[in-house]
Design a protein around this motif. Structure first.
Motif, PDB file in Angstrom:
ATOM      1  N   ARG A 266       0.836  -1.197   0.000  1.00 32.49           N
ATOM      2  CA  ARG A 266       0.000   0.000   0.000  1.00 32.49           C
ATOM      3  C   ARG A 266       0.880   1.260   0.000  1.00 32.49           C
ATOM      4  O   ARG A 266       0.664   2.187  -0.767  1.00 32.49           O
ATOM      5  CB  ARG A 266      -0.903   0.012   1.241  1.00 32.49           C
ATOM      6  N   CYS A 395      -9.410   4.839   4.138  1.00 33.11           N
ATOM      7  CA  CYS A 395      -9.329   3.511   4.759  1.00 33.11           C
ATOM      8  C   CYS A 395      -8.931   3.653   6.226  1.00 33.11           C
ATOM      9  O   CYS A 395      -7.995   4.377   6.555  1.00 33.11           O
ATOM     10  CB  CYS A 395      -8.308   2.658   4.020  1.00 33.11           C
ATOM     11  N   CYS A 398      -4.982   1.525   6.279  1.00 34.99           N
ATOM     12  CA  CYS A 398      -3.833   2.160   5.607  1.00 34.99           C
ATOM     13  C   CYS A 398      -3.950   3.673   5.549  1.00 34.99           C
ATOM     14  O   CYS A 398      -2.966   4.350   5.253  1.00 34.99           O
ATOM     15  CB  CYS A 398      -3.614   1.569   4.219  1.00 34.99           C
ATOM     16  N   CYS A 425     -10.180  -0.041   2.495  1.00 37.45           N
ATOM     17  CA  CYS A 425     -10.000   0.039   1.043  1.00 37.45           C
ATOM     18  C   CYS A 425     -10.108  -1.348   0.429  1.00 37.45           C
ATOM     19  O   CYS A 425     -10.349  -1.470  -0.768  1.00 37.45           O
ATOM     20  CB  CYS A 425      -8.639   0.650   0.723  1.00 37.45           C
ATOM     21  N   CYS A 429      -6.796  -5.033   4.222  1.00 33.69           N
ATOM     22  CA  CYS A 429      -6.747  -4.005   5.271  1.00 33.69           C
ATOM     23  C   CYS A 429      -7.746  -4.349   6.388  1.00 33.69           C
ATOM     24  O   CYS A 429      -7.443  -4.197   7.564  1.00 33.69           O
ATOM     25  CB  CYS A 429      -7.008  -2.615   4.697  1.00 33.69           C
TER      26      CYS A 429
HETATM   27 ZN   LIG Z   1      -6.436   0.193   3.282  1.00 31.61          ZN
END
Ligand SMILES: [Zn+2]
Ligand SMILES: [Fe+2]
Ligand SMILES: [Fe+2]
Lengths: 493, 80
Positions: A266, A395, A398, A425, A429
């Motif tokens: 990410r 998110c 992240c 996201c 995650c």
């Molecule tokens: Zn994420």
């Protein structure tokens, strides 16, 4: 009579002793040394191949620093920075803000291993690692400082990490999880094994090669010299991982590897991926981000997994699908929200689009129309028509915008816990969050803070809150610049 | 009462935060999201929740079960 190196070195670096008056569990508490907590005997074969003595370390580091400085000194002050490509300068500004003070944050983490690592050679290596990270901070601050004469936003080399700018909140969230708030074992696996063995090659060696072609030799030398340190202290990861696997800690090891692989992916698609393919001058690109990922990161990582008989992360197929698209999607978001960045972003020109298409066979079909819209909006409405006014959904793991993997393929999902709804996201995650909810649940994304009234909802105030107060400090369109009205002060009240 | 939702346009590339009164209808919500989009959408709009169920355009957000932090997706019949 002189004693030969090989006769004293192993003894010196493995020097250790047993405690008569206190238990090992008190000297190396599990919270700091890490889980699973293994008896002393499990660690006795810990070893790594560099086996550097302190004396050798000092001599080597001095030579490395000198090689950076001699390149810098060989160029007079003006030639050091003049003629650098404008997009390239944005890349350096981006890199500096996102990474330089993270190096400094890694110092206490290396020191934590130097105290709470369970083997003496590990502690020796981590002591050198802490010194490395101090050097990495300083040498890159120097490069950033030299560029201040060109652009005062290079003060974000030092500043970024201390702001609430959203990219930096995402960076801190990652680094806090990876090593700032991690035990010695978790740091060794997450920072040394996954991040440094797996990914930093990309940031430091690939970027150094590009810096050479972009004629930014001070930056090139600094990056290349940093990576020689990284590849040494990254060796901490392997023997820690091996010890864990051989002593019943395989599940924990697999979890840490999977989690950090996804988190690093990410971070790197957001920083390196976007910067390599939208900010680097064409003459400096000899490979695509996708190719670098394949050759320098994925192949090596798969080999490492096989060596330890670990499985590929469960989300591997999603990851492979993302390599083709995800950073291009995020780039659209970076451009759309460029006033919330400390560097500028371009709309790719015709030659760049051709390059993107030749490296990503779906690029023109998928992303071409979206960039065309920006061009049309510039013509019809000017800058105002090319900037987003709605907040992006972020998110809760992240902290990045929940961009689609590619247009039409949305991977966002949610989770409810203790009456609060969390947005992610992607499934990985959410999975990371679910495995350790108590670790992540209290954190608020920028959007959560705005909704809770802890951050301003008005974009203009939000800029100020993120440390981007002055008009000419905010990111702008790299080639079109700022419209004059931006310099008219906004009335307060 | 205002609620916040995360809205996704089917063929777009990212999600947006939507603050909206819970008394609004699903059709209002779709219009609100579409008005921010860089394209002009034509024809009917379909709103689905995270589970993929199509929501009644005439229902209020509350009646449609949309609560703080929920995801919704707007699919468009076409664009200009
Ligand atoms: Zn994420
Ligand atoms: Fe470093
Ligand atoms: Fe390091």
């Amino acid at each position: 009579m002189a004693i030969l190196r090989d006769e004293w070195l192993d003894l010196a670096r493995k020097v250790d002793w047993e405690f008569r008056y206190v238990d090992d569990r008190d000297v190396f508490p599990e919270e700091l040394s890490g889980s699973p907590w293994l008896p002393r005997s499990a660690w006795k074969d810990w070893n790594e191949s560099y086996r550097t003595s302190y004396r050798e370390y000092v001599a080597n580091q001095r030579a490395k620093d000198e090689s950076v400085r001699s390149v810098r000194d060989a160029l007079d002050k003006v030639r050091l920075v003049e003629g650098l490509d404008r997009g390239w300068l944005q890349l350096v500004k981006f890199h500096n803000g996102a990474f330089v003070l993270a190096e400094y944050a890694a110092v206490p983490s290396e020191l934590r291993m130097a105290r709470f690592g369970r083997d003496a050679a590990w502690r020796t290596m981590a002591t050198l690692g802490a010194l490395d990270e101090i050097r990495h901070t300083q040498v890159q601050l120097l490069v950033g400082h030299d560029l201040l004469r060109l652009d005062e936003n290079f003060d974000w080399t030092h500043r970024a990490y201390h702001t609430n700018e959203w990219v930096m909140i995402a960076a801190r969230h990652l680094f806090d999880d990876m090593f700032v708030a991690a035990s010695a074992i978790d740091t060794a696996i997450q920072l040394n094994f996954v991040f440094e063995t797996g990914f930093t090659n990309l940031q430091f060696m690939a970027l150094a090669a590009m810096a050479d072609k972009a004629d930014h030799h001070a930056f090139e030398k600094a990056l290349a010299s940093i990576q020689t340190d990284e590849s040494r202290h990254a060796q901490i990861g392997h023997p820690v991982l091996r010890t864990l696997i051989e002593n019943g800690g395989k599940d924990r090891a697999q979890f840490l590897v999977d989690k950090m692989w996804w988190r690093c992916w990410r971070a790197f698609l957001a920083t390196t991926g976007t910067a390599m393919e939208y900010l680097t001058p064409l003459r400096a690109r000899d490979r695509s981000f996708k190719e670098f990922m394949q050759e320098w990161v994925v192949d090596q990582f798969v080999k490492n997994l096989e060596e330890f008989e670990l499985d590929r992360p469960w989300f591997w197929d999603l990851f492979l699908e993302e390599i083709e698209f995800a950073h291009h999607s995020l780039q659209l978001g970076m451009y759309l929200y460029r006033t919330t960045l400390w560097f500028d972003e371009p709309v790719p020109d015709a030659a760049e689009r051709q390059w993107l298409q030749s490296n990503y066979p779906h690029w023109e079909e998928v992303y071409g129309p979206m960039w065309d819209r920006f061009d049309r909006a510039w013509e019809a409405e000017g800058e105002a028509g090319t900037i987003a006014y709605a907040l992006p959904a972020l998110c809760n793991l992240c902290q990045l915008p929940t961009v689609f993997l590619r247009p039409g393929r949305n991977t966002a999902c949610t989770l409810e816990r203790d009456g609060r709804k969390y947005l992610f996201c992607s499934e990985p995650c959410r999975w990371i969050f679910e495995r350790e909810p108590e670790r992540f649940a209290d954190h608020r994304s920028v959007v959560d803070r705005i909704v809770a009234g802890q951050a301003p909802g008005k974009l203009i105030d939000l800029h100020e809150w993120m440390g981007l107060g002055a008009s000419d400090h905010k990111g702008k369109d790299l080639r079109r610049g700022l419209e004059p009205w931006r310099f008219v002060p906004v009335p307060k009240g | 009462m205002r609620i916040y939702l995360f809205g996704y346009l089917d063929d777009d590339f990212y999600g947006r935060v939507v603050l909206t009164p819970a008394e609004h209808t699903v059709a209002d919500l779709a219009q609100q999201l579409v008005s921010w989009a860089p394209v002009t959408c034509r024809g009917a709009l379909f709103v689905t929740n995270e589970a993929g169920a199509v929501l009644d355009p005439a229902a209020t957000l509350d009646a449609a079960g949309l609560r703080n932090g929920d995801i919704f997706t707007v699919a468009t019949a076409g664009e200009e």
